[in-house]
Design a protein around this motif. Structure first.
Motif, short mmCIF file in Angstrom:
data_model
loop_
_atom_site.label_atom_id
_atom_site.label_comp_id
_atom_site.label_asym_id
_atom_site.label_seq_id
_atom_site.Cartn_x
_atom_site.Cartn_y
_atom_site.Cartn_z
N VAL A 171 0.84 -1.20 0.00
CA VAL A 171 0.00 0.00 0.00
C VAL A 171 0.87 1.25 0.00
CG1 VAL A 171 -1.63 1.36 1.36
CG2 VAL A 171 -1.98 -1.10 1.08
N PHE A 172 1.89 1.26 0.84
CA PHE A 172 2.80 2.41 0.89
C PHE A 172 3.47 2.65 -0.45
CE2 PHE A 172 7.14 4.01 1.40
CZ PHE A 172 6.90 5.22 2.03
N LEU A 173 3.97 1.59 -1.06
CA LEU A 173 4.64 1.74 -2.35
C LEU A 173 3.66 2.19 -3.43
CD1 LEU A 173 6.95 -1.42 -2.35
CD2 LEU A 173 7.62 0.98 -2.01
N GLY A 174 2.42 1.68 -3.36
CA GLY A 174 1.40 2.09 -4.33
C GLY A 174 1.14 3.58 -4.26
N PHE A 175 0.97 4.09 -3.05
CA PHE A 175 0.73 5.53 -2.89
C PHE A 175 1.96 6.34 -3.29
CE2 PHE A 175 -2.91 4.35 -0.17
CZ PHE A 175 -3.85 5.24 -0.69
N ALA A 176 3.15 5.82 -3.00
CA ALA A 176 4.38 6.52 -3.37
C ALA A 176 4.47 6.69 -4.88
CB ALA A 176 5.60 5.77 -2.84
N VAL A 177 4.13 5.64 -5.61
CA VAL A 177 4.16 5.71 -7.07
C VAL A 177 3.14 6.71 -7.59
CG1 VAL A 177 3.68 4.41 -9.19
CG2 VAL A 177 5.06 3.37 -7.39
N VAL A 178 1.92 6.63 -7.06
CA VAL A 178 0.85 7.53 -7.51
C VAL A 178 1.20 8.98 -7.26
CG1 VAL A 178 -1.52 8.27 -7.03
CG2 VAL A 178 -1.01 5.85 -7.35
N TYR A 179 1.69 9.30 -6.07
CA TYR A 179 2.01 10.69 -5.75
C TYR A 179 3.24 11.18 -6.51
CZ TYR A 179 -1.53 10.79 -2.11
OH TYR A 179 -2.73 10.76 -1.45
N THR A 180 4.14 10.27 -6.84
CA THR A 180 5.29 10.66 -7.67
C THR A 180 4.82 11.04 -9.07
OG1 THR A 180 6.80 9.21 -6.45
CG2 THR A 180 7.47 9.88 -8.67
N ILE A 181 3.93 10.22 -9.64
CA ILE A 181 3.39 10.52 -10.97
C ILE A 181 2.57 11.81 -10.93
CG2 ILE A 181 1.85 9.73 -12.79
CD1 ILE A 181 2.59 6.85 -12.02
N ALA A 182 1.78 11.98 -9.87
CA ALA A 182 0.97 13.19 -9.72
C ALA A 182 1.85 14.43 -9.65
CB ALA A 182 0.10 13.08 -8.47
N SER A 183 2.94 14.34 -8.92
CA SER A 183 3.85 15.48 -8.81
C SER A 183 4.52 15.78 -10.15
CB SER A 183 4.92 15.19 -7.74
OG SER A 183 4.32 14.96 -6.48
N PHE A 184 4.84 14.73 -10.88
CA PHE A 184 5.46 14.92 -12.21
C PHE A 184 4.52 15.70 -13.13
CE2 PHE A 184 5.62 13.31 -16.59
CZ PHE A 184 6.90 13.72 -16.96
N TRP A 185 3.24 15.28 -13.20
CA TRP A 185 2.30 15.96 -14.06
C TRP A 185 2.01 17.38 -13.57
CZ3 TRP A 185 2.33 14.37 -18.56
CH2 TRP A 185 2.30 13.02 -18.91
N SER A 186 2.12 17.60 -12.28
CA SER A 186 1.93 18.95 -11.75
C SER A 186 2.98 19.90 -12.29
CB SER A 186 2.00 18.94 -10.22
OG SER A 186 0.96 18.16 -9.67
N VAL A 187 4.20 19.39 -12.42
CA VAL A 187 5.29 20.21 -12.92
C VAL A 187 5.23 20.36 -14.44
CG1 VAL A 187 7.80 20.37 -13.16
CG2 VAL A 187 6.79 19.63 -11.00
N VAL A 188 4.95 19.25 -15.14
CA VAL A 188 5.01 19.24 -16.60
C VAL A 188 3.82 19.95 -17.24
CG1 VAL A 188 4.97 17.73 -18.63
CG2 VAL A 188 6.40 17.16 -16.67
N ILE A 189 2.61 19.73 -16.71
CA ILE A 189 1.40 20.26 -17.35
C ILE A 189 0.75 21.38 -16.55
CG2 ILE A 189 -0.98 19.69 -18.00
CD1 ILE A 189 -0.06 17.05 -19.00
#
Length: 358
Positions: free
Chosen positions: A9-27
């Motif tokens: 569960v921890f790793l799942g959320f870590a991946v999701v929030y990492t991707i979310a942060s990436f799109w926050s910066v890029v788009i």
């Protein structure tokens, strides 16, 4: 929760929030910076709309009423005589009951048409927690609503998020669905298939990951007086799509400017992602699967110019249904029933006349 499950569960959320942060910066950040640089004063503007647009009270669309469900008061617009077969309309994001205005007028002669504001939307109650928007809660609302309206089953018509819910409802409660009609709405298993094997859909779904962040998605959509919300219903030329009017656009803006509506609507995505992470982390014997194929007759209407959902999704859904009809509308965007209402209505009529396959 076991240690292994907790780690997953921890790793799942870590991946999701990492991707979310990436799109926050890029788009997202470039969008916000552009808006701020072009008009710093308007950037933080959010006009509170006190007066409801007249189109939301148009008597030709039906009568406004409220149905009390368990822990929830649901707003409905009803058109058609009592005793006629029930046609229940379930909307998507970012919409509301009003997205079915063309169908309410068209089918009110032959059906008891009921278009709802789903939980969290419009004049329906807005529970405060992300956990209030799980699929079990959403399908449970429909399960309660049908008998509350005096019926045992319905023709279930849906779009976008409403379609996701309708697919799940028809699988879980087939006896309560006479026929299912979905529009630009992915079957959850087909969506999982394509997300696992198609990078294009992964990129098209960037906003799903971005919506997992707290507060920031609400700010993005509401900044500059809900400019992004309004642009979502416009084409590349800046004009509103199809048969929509500026008043229709204002109707949606009015609804989403009301307190807590935007957060409630985005919580659908947050609850779905959290449920998915939890289910993926469970041991194989603890994972829950649906009962199998959907057995009720299904019509999927798909605008093939959808920029958020891959064109292969409706065909991938075929293997999860036993009686499946697929109709494409060439050049139509995601907003199917609003952009091409005449075409959609004719496809619906043809399907409703057909008998169930034996």
């Amino acid at each position: 929760m076991g240690v292994v499950t907790a780690v997953k569960v921890f790793l799942g959320f870590a991946v999701v929030y990492t991707i979310a942060s990436f799109w926050s910066v890029v788009i997202v950040l470039p969008i916000l910076l552009k808006g701020f640089m072009s008009s710093p004063i308007r950037f933080f503007q959010r006009r509170r709309r006190e007066i409801k647009p007249a189109c939301l009270n148009d008597p030709s669309l039906g009568t406004h009423t409220y149905v009390r469900l368990q822990g929830l008061r649901m707003h409905c617009v009803v058109n058609g005589k009592e005793g006629k077969p029930l046609m229940l309309f379930v909307h998507g994001f970012p919409e509301g009951w009003y997205s079915w205005r063309h169908q309410l007028r068209e089918f009110g002669q032959d059906y008891r048409c009921v278009a709802i504001d789903m939980r969290g939307y419009g004049e329906t109650d807005k529970p405060p927690n992300v956990s209030d928007y799980t699929m079990d809660k959403l399908t449970g609302d429909i399960k309660q609503l049908i008998p509350a309206l005096g019926y045992e089953s319905c023709v279930l018509v849906s779009h976008d998020w409403g379609g996701v819910i309708a697919w799940a409802f028809a699988e879980k409660y087939p006896d309560m669905v006479d026929k299912l009609i979905t529009m630009n709405a992915p079957h959850r298993k087909a969506f999982a298939d394509i997300m696992n094997h198609n990078k294009k859909q992964l990129f098209m779904s960037w906003y799903i990951f971005f919506f997992q962040l707290p507060w920031f998605p609400e700010f993005l959509i509401s900044h500059n007086d809900y400019d992004i919300l309004q642009k979502s219903f416009r084409g590349a030329d800046g004009k509103v799509i199809g048969s929509m009017t500026p008043e229709d656009l204002e109707a949606y803006t009015y609804c989403f400017s009301q307190p807590n509506t935007l957060t409630s609507a985005i919580n659908y995505y947050r609850a779905s992602m959290r449920t998915s992470i939890w289910q993926q982390a469970q041991p194989r014997e603890g994972k829950r699967e649906g009962s199998g194929k959907i057995t009720v007759p299904v019509l999927t209407i798909w605008g093939d110019a959808d920029k958020a959902l891959h064109k292969d999704l409706p065909e991938l859904a075929r293997k999860y249904n036993t009686d499946y009809t697929l109709k494409y509308i060439h050049g139509c965007s995601h907003w199917t029933q609003q952009e091409r209402p005449d075409v959609v209505n004719e496809m619906m009529k043809e399907f409703l006349k057909r008998k169930k396959l034996e």
